[in-house]
Scaffold this motif. Structure first.
Motif, PDB file in Angstrom:
ATOM      1  N   ARG A  59     -58.319  41.578 -13.462  1.00  0.00           N
ATOM      2  CA  ARG A  59     -58.980  42.383 -13.021  1.00  0.00           C
ATOM      3  C   ARG A  59     -58.678  43.490 -13.261  1.00  0.00           C
ATOM      4  O   ARG A  59     -58.945  44.749 -12.065  1.00  0.00           O
ATOM      5  N   GLY A  60     -57.260  43.983 -14.424  1.00  0.00           N
ATOM      6  CA  GLY A  60     -57.416  45.444 -14.107  1.00  0.00           C
ATOM      7  C   GLY A  60     -57.953  45.790 -15.975  1.00  0.00           C
ATOM      8  O   GLY A  60     -57.970  46.945 -16.378  1.00  0.00           O
ATOM      9  N   GLU A  61     -58.668  45.077 -16.322  1.00  0.00           N
ATOM     10  CA  GLU A  61     -60.283  45.992 -16.532  1.00  0.00           C
ATOM     11  C   GLU A  61     -60.944  46.858 -16.654  1.00  0.00           C
ATOM     12  O   GLU A  61     -61.601  47.152 -15.759  1.00  0.00           O
ATOM     13  N   ARG A  62     -61.073  47.369 -17.446  1.00  0.00           N
ATOM     14  CA  ARG A  62     -61.756  48.620 -17.558  1.00  0.00           C
ATOM     15  C   ARG A  62     -62.945  48.222 -18.157  1.00  0.00           C
ATOM     16  O   ARG A  62     -62.993  47.724 -19.571  1.00  0.00           O
ATOM     17  N   PRO A  63     -64.238  48.234 -17.194  1.00  0.00           N
ATOM     18  CA  PRO A  63     -65.735  47.767 -17.589  1.00  0.00           C
ATOM     19  C   PRO A  63     -65.815  48.470 -19.333  1.00  0.00           C
ATOM     20  O   PRO A  63     -65.440  49.535 -19.320  1.00  0.00           O
ATOM     21  N   LEU A  64     -66.671  47.713 -20.827  1.00  0.00           N
ATOM     22  CA  LEU A  64     -67.207  47.713 -21.639  1.00  0.00           C
ATOM     23  C   LEU A  64     -68.357  48.046 -21.876  1.00  0.00           C
ATOM     24  O   LEU A  64     -68.927  46.681 -21.602  1.00  0.00           O
ATOM     25  N   TRP A  65     -69.043  48.863 -22.678  1.00  0.00           N
ATOM     26  CA  TRP A  65     -70.380  48.884 -23.013  1.00  0.00           C
ATOM     27  C   TRP A  65     -70.427  47.112 -23.931  1.00  0.00           C
ATOM     28  O   TRP A  65     -71.622  46.962 -23.660  1.00  0.00           O
ATOM     29  N   ASP A  66     -69.788  47.212 -24.964  1.00  0.00           N
ATOM     30  CA  ASP A  66     -70.056  46.283 -26.156  1.00  0.00           C
ATOM     31  C   ASP A  66     -69.453  44.713 -25.554  1.00  0.00           C
ATOM     32  O   ASP A  66     -69.665  44.111 -26.469  1.00  0.00           O
ATOM     33  N   PHE A  67     -68.209  44.835 -25.361  1.00  0.00           N
ATOM     34  CA  PHE A  67     -67.759  43.637 -24.904  1.00  0.00           C
ATOM     35  C   PHE A  67     -67.553  43.312 -23.057  1.00  0.00           C
ATOM     36  O   PHE A  67     -67.672  43.791 -22.036  1.00  0.00           O
ATOM     37  N   PRO A  68     -68.093  42.021 -23.263  1.00  0.00           N
ATOM     38  CA  PRO A  68     -68.108  41.852 -21.913  1.00  0.00           C
ATOM     39  C   PRO A  68     -66.603  40.877 -20.806  1.00  0.00           C
ATOM     40  O   PRO A  68     -65.681  41.496 -21.838  1.00  0.00           O
ATOM     41  N   ALA A 207     -64.495  27.110 -28.406  1.00  0.00           N
ATOM     42  CA  ALA A 207     -65.809  26.892 -27.823  1.00  0.00           C
ATOM     43  C   ALA A 207     -65.740  27.660 -26.059  1.00  0.00           C
ATOM     44  O   ALA A 207     -66.582  28.059 -25.098  1.00  0.00           O
ATOM     45  N   ASP A 208     -63.757  27.172 -25.801  1.00  0.00           N
ATOM     46  CA  ASP A 208     -63.940  27.765 -24.275  1.00  0.00           C
ATOM     47  C   ASP A 208     -64.124  29.208 -23.875  1.00  0.00           C
ATOM     48  O   ASP A 208     -63.564  29.597 -22.711  1.00  0.00           O
ATOM     49  N   LEU A 209     -63.263  29.898 -25.251  1.00  0.00           N
ATOM     50  CA  LEU A 209     -62.548  31.259 -24.845  1.00  0.00           C
ATOM     51  C   LEU A 209     -64.118  31.914 -25.291  1.00  0.00           C
ATOM     52  O   LEU A 209     -64.346  32.916 -24.628  1.00  0.00           O
ATOM     53  N   LEU A 210     -64.799  31.844 -26.281  1.00  0.00           N
ATOM     54  CA  LEU A 210     -65.949  32.556 -27.105  1.00  0.00           C
ATOM     55  C   LEU A 210     -67.259  31.322 -26.561  1.00  0.00           C
ATOM     56  O   LEU A 210     -67.370  30.539 -26.905  1.00  0.00           O
TER      57      LEU A 210
END
Length: 245
Positions: A59-68, A207-210
């Motif tokens: 919830r506290g992440e800033r949106p990034l163009w190259d990482f979801p 596989a659950d994380l990436l």
């Protein structure tokens, strides 16, 4: 105002730490103001145990163009990689879906001298082996943000590595301050370990994380490193994070 007690009743190598982080009650103590994303110091209590930890909610992440969104997945994947390699650079890190601000990672807090960074450690021969291993870790993880301040000299006189939310991209994006070790040979045991990896042999939690392409790319990077037998260099001279610390 009294000084905040950031001590823990368990050491990071204690086998019960992960269980305590995963199931303990979480109390938010405060926010780390200089972090680019919302990052909190928390106290985790379980069965009389008290741990200080770092909580990074999605919830506290800033949106990034190259990482979801969901950088917490990569923080946990970095700990899995650390375990897969048989090392202990990454502090115990768990995923909590029931944390105060929603899903994120909770990572054991490592007391350290914030004035000591990789730039200081690289001048001391005693840390050469650990730093070279961490450089190999970053190549396999495709770490795009290995700042000098992400290498901690713990109060227990051990090297730790933190802040792995920007790892495991499929495109080659390594940015690190550890290029000093370019050309250093990789020991035979590590080459054998990396060369034997497959998407089926590594920890299934990856596989659950990436996503599948990210897991495959990680295995391919491991194979290339094993085949090369040396740590790579940066021919551009520009693959550094900013700021450096």
């Amino acid at each position: 105002m009294p000084e905040l007690d950031l001590g823990s009743t368990l050491e990071p190598d204690d086998p019960t730490v992960e269980a305590a982080l995963a199931a303990g009650d979480i109390e938010v103590l405060g926010r780390i103001p200089w972090s680019s994303n919302a990052t909190f110091v928390v106290r985790v209590c379980r069965l009389g145990q008290r741990l200080t930890a770092i909580y990074k909610p999605e919830r506290g992440e800033r949106p990034l163009w190259d990482f979801p969104a969901g950088l917490w997945r990569r923080e946990r994947a970095a700990k899995l990689l650390d375990l897969q390699l048989g090392w202990t650079f990454v502090p115990p890190t768990v995923v909590r879906h029931d944390a105060p601000l929603g899903v994120g990672t909770v990572q054991y807090f490592i007391p350290s001298d914030v004035n000591v960074t990789a730039f200081d450690l690289v001048t001391q021969p005693r840390w050469a082996t650990d730093l070279a291993r961490l450089a190999a870790f970053d190549i396999v993880a495709n770490n795009t943000d290995r700042k000098a301040g992400h290498c901690l000299l713990g109060a227990d006189d051990r090297l730790y590595a933190i802040d792995h939310g920007l790892c495991f991209h499929t495109e080659e994006k390594v940015r690190t301050v550890l290029w000093d070790f370019a050309g250093e040979p990789i020991d035979a045991e590590l080459r054998s370990l990396l060369g034997a990896w497959s998407t089926e042999s590594i920890d299934p939690e990856f596989a659950d994380l990436l996503d599948g392409d990210e897991v495959s790319a990680m295995v391919e990077r491991a194979h290339r490193l094993a085949e090369a037998g040396i740590l790579p260099s940066d021919p551009t001279g520009r693959r550094y994070p900013w700021p450096l610390v």
